[in-house]
Scaffold this motif. Structure first.
Motif, PDB file in Angstrom:
ATOM      1  N   ILE A   1       8.540  12.899  17.657  1.00  0.00           N
ATOM      2  CA  ILE A   1       9.594  13.101  18.656  1.00  0.00           C
ATOM      3  C   ILE A   1       9.889  11.782  19.356  1.00  0.00           C
ATOM      4  CG2 ILE A   1      10.173  14.215  20.844  1.00  0.00           C
ATOM      5  CD1 ILE A   1       8.660  16.683  19.866  1.00  0.00           C
ATOM      6  N   LEU A   2       8.837  11.119  19.825  1.00  0.00           N
ATOM      7  CA  LEU A   2       9.020   9.816  20.456  1.00  0.00           C
ATOM      8  C   LEU A   2       9.567   8.797  19.457  1.00  0.00           C
ATOM      9  CD1 LEU A   2       6.062   8.954  22.863  1.00  0.00           C
ATOM     10  CD2 LEU A   2       8.495   9.160  23.410  1.00  0.00           C
ATOM     11  N   GLY A   3       9.095   8.864  18.207  1.00  0.00           N
ATOM     12  CA  GLY A   3       9.554   7.914  17.204  1.00  0.00           C
ATOM     13  C   GLY A   3      11.053   7.970  17.022  1.00  0.00           C
ATOM     14  N   ASP A   4      11.612   9.173  17.011  1.00  0.00           N
ATOM     15  CA  ASP A   4      13.053   9.328  16.855  1.00  0.00           C
ATOM     16  C   ASP A   4      13.797   8.778  18.063  1.00  0.00           C
ATOM     17  OD1 ASP A   4      15.428  10.571  15.458  1.00  0.00           O
ATOM     18  OD2 ASP A   4      15.499  11.631  17.373  1.00  0.00           O
ATOM     19  N   VAL A   5      13.279   9.046  19.254  1.00  0.00           N
ATOM     20  CA  VAL A   5      13.919   8.559  20.476  1.00  0.00           C
ATOM     21  C   VAL A   5      13.836   7.036  20.555  1.00  0.00           C
ATOM     22  CG1 VAL A   5      13.801   8.578  23.004  1.00  0.00           C
ATOM     23  CG2 VAL A   5      13.529  10.709  21.714  1.00  0.00           C
ATOM     24  N   ILE A   6      12.686   6.474  20.191  1.00  0.00           N
ATOM     25  CA  ILE A   6      12.524   5.023  20.229  1.00  0.00           C
ATOM     26  C   ILE A   6      13.462   4.369  19.225  1.00  0.00           C
ATOM     27  CG2 ILE A   6      10.972   3.201  19.451  1.00  0.00           C
ATOM     28  CD1 ILE A   6      10.441   5.668  22.240  1.00  0.00           C
TER      29      ILE A   6
ATOM     30  N   ILE B   1       7.600  -2.013  15.840  1.00  0.00           N
ATOM     31  CA  ILE B   1       7.138  -1.058  16.857  1.00  0.00           C
ATOM     32  C   ILE B   1       6.500   0.121  16.143  1.00  0.00           C
ATOM     33  CG2 ILE B   1       7.820   0.462  18.753  1.00  0.00           C
ATOM     34  CD1 ILE B   1      10.231  -1.364  19.222  1.00  0.00           C
ATOM     35  N   VAL B   2       5.269   0.447  16.518  1.00  0.00           N
ATOM     36  CA  VAL B   2       4.569   1.595  15.953  1.00  0.00           C
ATOM     37  C   VAL B   2       4.513   2.689  17.005  1.00  0.00           C
ATOM     38  CG1 VAL B   2       2.395   2.455  15.002  1.00  0.00           C
ATOM     39  CG2 VAL B   2       3.216   0.176  14.384  1.00  0.00           C
ATOM     40  N   VAL B   3       4.919   3.891  16.630  1.00  0.00           N
ATOM     41  CA  VAL B   3       4.999   5.015  17.569  1.00  0.00           C
ATOM     42  C   VAL B   3       4.084   6.136  17.080  1.00  0.00           C
ATOM     43  CG1 VAL B   3       6.554   6.546  18.835  1.00  0.00           C
ATOM     44  CG2 VAL B   3       7.419   4.384  17.902  1.00  0.00           C
ATOM     45  N   THR B   4       3.419   6.797  17.995  1.00  0.00           N
ATOM     46  CA  THR B   4       2.477   7.858  17.625  1.00  0.00           C
ATOM     47  C   THR B   4       3.185   9.108  17.144  1.00  0.00           C
ATOM     48  OG1 THR B   4       2.358   8.560  19.949  1.00  0.00           O
ATOM     49  CG2 THR B   4       0.659   7.020  19.152  1.00  0.00           C
ATOM     50  N   THR B   5       3.921   9.804  17.993  1.00  0.00           N
ATOM     51  CA  THR B   5       4.484  11.106  17.637  1.00  0.00           C
ATOM     52  C   THR B   5       5.901  10.982  17.083  1.00  0.00           C
ATOM     53  OG1 THR B   5       5.521  11.592  19.783  1.00  0.00           O
ATOM     54  CG2 THR B   5       3.174  12.106  19.541  1.00  0.00           C
TER      55      THR B   5
ATOM     56  N   THR C   1       0.808  -1.219   0.000  1.00  0.00           N
ATOM     57  CA  THR C   1       0.000   0.000   0.000  1.00  0.00           C
ATOM     58  C   THR C   1       0.836   1.263   0.000  1.00  0.00           C
ATOM     59  OG1 THR C   1      -0.129  -0.045   2.406  1.00  0.00           O
ATOM     60  CG2 THR C   1      -1.899  -1.141   1.193  1.00  0.00           C
ATOM     61  N   GLY C   2       2.157   1.129   0.140  1.00  0.00           N
ATOM     62  CA  GLY C   2       3.032   2.298   0.084  1.00  0.00           C
ATOM     63  C   GLY C   2       3.078   3.074   1.383  1.00  0.00           C
ATOM     64  N   CYS C   3       2.699   2.481   2.516  1.00  0.00           N
ATOM     65  CA  CYS C   3       2.748   3.176   3.801  1.00  0.00           C
ATOM     66  C   CYS C   3       4.193   3.460   4.170  1.00  0.00           C
ATOM     67  CB  CYS C   3       2.120   2.318   4.902  1.00  0.00           C
ATOM     68  SG  CYS C   3       0.332   2.149   4.734  1.00  0.00           S
ATOM     69  N   ALA C   4       4.386   4.597   4.875  1.00  0.00           N
ATOM     70  CA  ALA C   4       5.735   4.994   5.279  1.00  0.00           C
ATOM     71  C   ALA C   4       6.314   3.968   6.222  1.00  0.00           C
ATOM     72  CB  ALA C   4       5.675   6.357   5.969  1.00  0.00           C
ATOM     73  N   GLY C   5       7.603   3.698   6.092  1.00  0.00           N
ATOM     74  CA  GLY C   5       8.316   2.833   7.010  1.00  0.00           C
ATOM     75  C   GLY C   5       8.219   1.363   6.632  1.00  0.00           C
ATOM     76  N   ALA C   6       7.495   0.994   5.578  1.00  0.00           N
ATOM     77  CA  ALA C   6       7.356  -0.398   5.212  1.00  0.00           C
ATOM     78  C   ALA C   6       8.658  -0.926   4.642  1.00  0.00           C
ATOM     79  CB  ALA C   6       6.236  -0.553   4.191  1.00  0.00           C
ATOM     80  N   ALA C   7       8.879  -2.203   4.868  1.00  0.00           N
ATOM     81  CA  ALA C   7      10.053  -2.854   4.311  1.00  0.00           C
ATOM     82  C   ALA C   7       9.673  -4.294   4.034  1.00  0.00           C
ATOM     83  CB  ALA C   7      11.236  -2.769   5.275  1.00  0.00           C
ATOM     84  N   GLY C   8       9.337  -4.595   2.783  1.00  0.00           N
ATOM     85  CA  GLY C   8       8.909  -5.936   2.430  1.00  0.00           C
ATOM     86  C   GLY C   8       9.951  -6.962   2.822  1.00  0.00           C
ATOM     87  N   GLY C   9       9.506  -8.032   3.488  1.00  0.00           N
ATOM     88  CA  GLY C   9      10.405  -9.093   3.892  1.00  0.00           C
ATOM     89  C   GLY C   9      11.159  -8.824   5.174  1.00  0.00           C
TER      90      GLY C   9
ATOM     91  N   GLY D   1      17.728   0.853  18.001  1.00  0.00           N
ATOM     92  CA  GLY D   1      18.673   0.644  16.913  1.00  0.00           C
ATOM     93  C   GLY D   1      18.100  -0.243  15.823  1.00  0.00           C
ATOM     94  N   ASP D   2      18.896  -1.214  15.366  1.00  0.00           N
ATOM     95  CA  ASP D   2      18.474  -2.111  14.295  1.00  0.00           C
ATOM     96  C   ASP D   2      17.739  -3.337  14.798  1.00  0.00           C
ATOM     97  OD1 ASP D   2      19.625  -0.485  12.336  1.00  0.00           O
ATOM     98  OD2 ASP D   2      21.585  -1.480  12.516  1.00  0.00           O
ATOM     99  N   ALA D   3      17.481  -3.413  16.093  1.00  0.00           N
ATOM    100  CA  ALA D   3      16.847  -4.601  16.654  1.00  0.00           C
ATOM    101  C   ALA D   3      15.364  -4.698  16.316  1.00  0.00           C
ATOM    102  CB  ALA D   3      17.024  -4.618  18.177  1.00  0.00           C
ATOM    103  N   ALA D   4      14.747  -3.601  15.888  1.00  0.00           N
ATOM    104  CA  ALA D   4      13.329  -3.607  15.539  1.00  0.00           C
ATOM    105  C   ALA D   4      13.090  -2.611  14.421  1.00  0.00           C
ATOM    106  CB  ALA D   4      12.472  -3.263  16.757  1.00  0.00           C
ATOM    107  N   ARG D   5      11.977  -2.796  13.733  1.00  0.00           N
ATOM    108  CA  ARG D   5      11.533  -1.840  12.719  1.00  0.00           C
ATOM    109  C   ARG D   5      10.584  -0.865  13.398  1.00  0.00           C
ATOM    110  NH1 ARG D   5       7.209  -2.242   9.103  1.00  0.00           N
ATOM    111  NH2 ARG D   5       6.967  -4.449   9.577  1.00  0.00           N
ATOM    112  N   VAL D   6      10.866   0.426  13.273  1.00  0.00           N
ATOM    113  CA  VAL D   6      10.070   1.456  13.940  1.00  0.00           C
ATOM    114  C   VAL D   6       9.306   2.259  12.893  1.00  0.00           C
ATOM    115  CG1 VAL D   6      10.098   3.496  15.427  1.00  0.00           C
ATOM    116  CG2 VAL D   6      11.693   1.608  15.863  1.00  0.00           C
ATOM    117  N   THR D   7       7.984   2.321  13.040  1.00  0.00           N
ATOM    118  CA  THR D   7       7.136   3.131  12.174  1.00  0.00           C
ATOM    119  C   THR D   7       6.539   4.264  12.986  1.00  0.00           C
ATOM    120  OG1 THR D   7       6.541   1.260  10.761  1.00  0.00           O
ATOM    121  CG2 THR D   7       5.078   3.172  10.710  1.00  0.00           C
ATOM    122  N   THR D   8       6.741   5.487  12.543  1.00  0.00           N
ATOM    123  CA  THR D   8       6.189   6.663  13.217  1.00  0.00           C
ATOM    124  C   THR D   8       4.971   7.157  12.448  1.00  0.00           C
ATOM    125  OG1 THR D   8       8.369   7.303  14.053  1.00  0.00           O
ATOM    126  CG2 THR D   8       6.674   9.014  13.990  1.00  0.00           C
TER     127      THR D   8
END
Length: 307
Positions: free
Chosen positions: A37-42, A31-35, A17-25, A47-54
């Motif tokens: 500012i928090l997204g950057d801190v999370i 981890i999904v973050v609301t704001t 669907t082209g959503c931001a932060g997607a990475a096929g495979g 680090g690289d241990a999880a995929r973070v979508t803000t």
């Protein structure tokens, strides 16, 4: 605890669907973050241990931003949903509630800090959600998050521990830089005026006085009355502040009107307080934002009292 299958399905759906932060495979925990500012801190913490979508876009207003139906569904498939809490995400709360009801693990940053209440205005006595203006409280958020993410199935705990330790060091360095910079502002000049009440935690941590705000409550969705502006003008004159501060995520028309109304030679300086910016716009990370604000507050309040 959510299974990794849920995160994988969400990743594939986002890729299609082209959503931001997607990475096929990408089968890392999601981890999904609301704001933002928090997204950057999370992101800095895990680090690289999880995929973070803000969810919140750059230069948006955390009090009023909205998300799409696909993003809401993504929240319900995440391994962890991180929110600010304390009433900040006013337009998103129903989606946070539905994700929790669906069994998604949640981390509410505002529940991990020493919370301050608003001191005055329409929100007096209610929790102030703008705790990110104090880097010491953000260290508490990082500490709590490090514990929370270790419960996610498939997470690399050692990688998280290393990333969290490195980011915690950066926060400590930021705190020291802010302390040293603000020490150059004379005690009688440590008075803050901005669009709305956002500096309570910074004031508490670094010894400032919040003279007032153009918008009388804790949300940008409120509006000042003529009496509010008159009272604030009088407070500004009593405090003799040289600069008032407008937030980058909000137009500065009201605060400029206030400066004109005060009838004194007063500067209006822009701060980054509610949202990160796009890259190259001055505040694309939390650390960059705080350093920029520190420099502008120090410069604005060190210029001496007005005539």
């Amino acid at each position: 605890m959510r299974r990794l299958l849920g995160a994988t399905v969400a990743a594939l759906a986002m890729a299609l669907t082209g959503c931001a932060g997607a990475a096929g495979g990408d089968d890392r925990p999601h981890i999904v973050v609301t704001t933002n500012i928090l997204g950057d801190v999370i992101a800095g913490t895990v680090g690289d241990a999880a995929r973070v979508t803000t969810l919140m876009r750059p230069n948006a207003d955390p009090h009023s931003f909205e998300i799409s139906a696909r993003e809401a569904a993504m929240m319900r498939e995440a391994d962890l949903v991180v929110s600010n809490g304390l009433g900040l995400e006013e337009g998103l709360q129903r989606h946070l509630d539905r994700a929790a009801e669906a069994g998604v693990e949640t981390y509410v940053a505002g529940e991990r800090i020493d919370v301050l209440d608003y001191a005055d205005g329409e929100s007096a006595g209610t929790p102030d959600p703008h705790f990110w203006t104090d880097p010491a409280r953000m260290r508490d958020v990082v500490d709590g998050l490090e514990v929370a993410v270790k419960d996610i199935e498939g997470i690399d705990e050692q990688a998280v521990a290393q990333s969290a330790a490195a980011y915690r060091t950066e926060l400590e360095e930021l705190d020291q830089e802010m302390t040293e910079s603000f020490a150059s502002i004379a005690e009688q000049q440590r008075s803050l005026v901005t669009n709305h009440h956002v500096f309570g935690y910074l004031a508490d941590r670094f010894g400032f006085r919040v003279v007032g705000a153009v918008i009388p409550g804790g949300t940008t969705l409120a509006a000042p009355s003529a009496a509010d502006l008159r009272d604030l003008t009088e407070a500004i004159e009593r405090a003799d502040v040289p600069t008032i501060f407008a937030e980058s995520s909000q137009p500065d028309r009201l605060i400029q009107v206030l400066a004109d109304e005060a009838g004194v030679d007063i500067e209006v300086s822009e701060l980054f307080t509610e949202s990160l910016t796009e890259k190259g716009e001055g505040a694309d990370t939390y650390l960059t934002m705080m350093r920029a604000n520190t420099e502008r507050i120090t410069s604005g309040l060190s210029s001496g009292p007005t005539d």
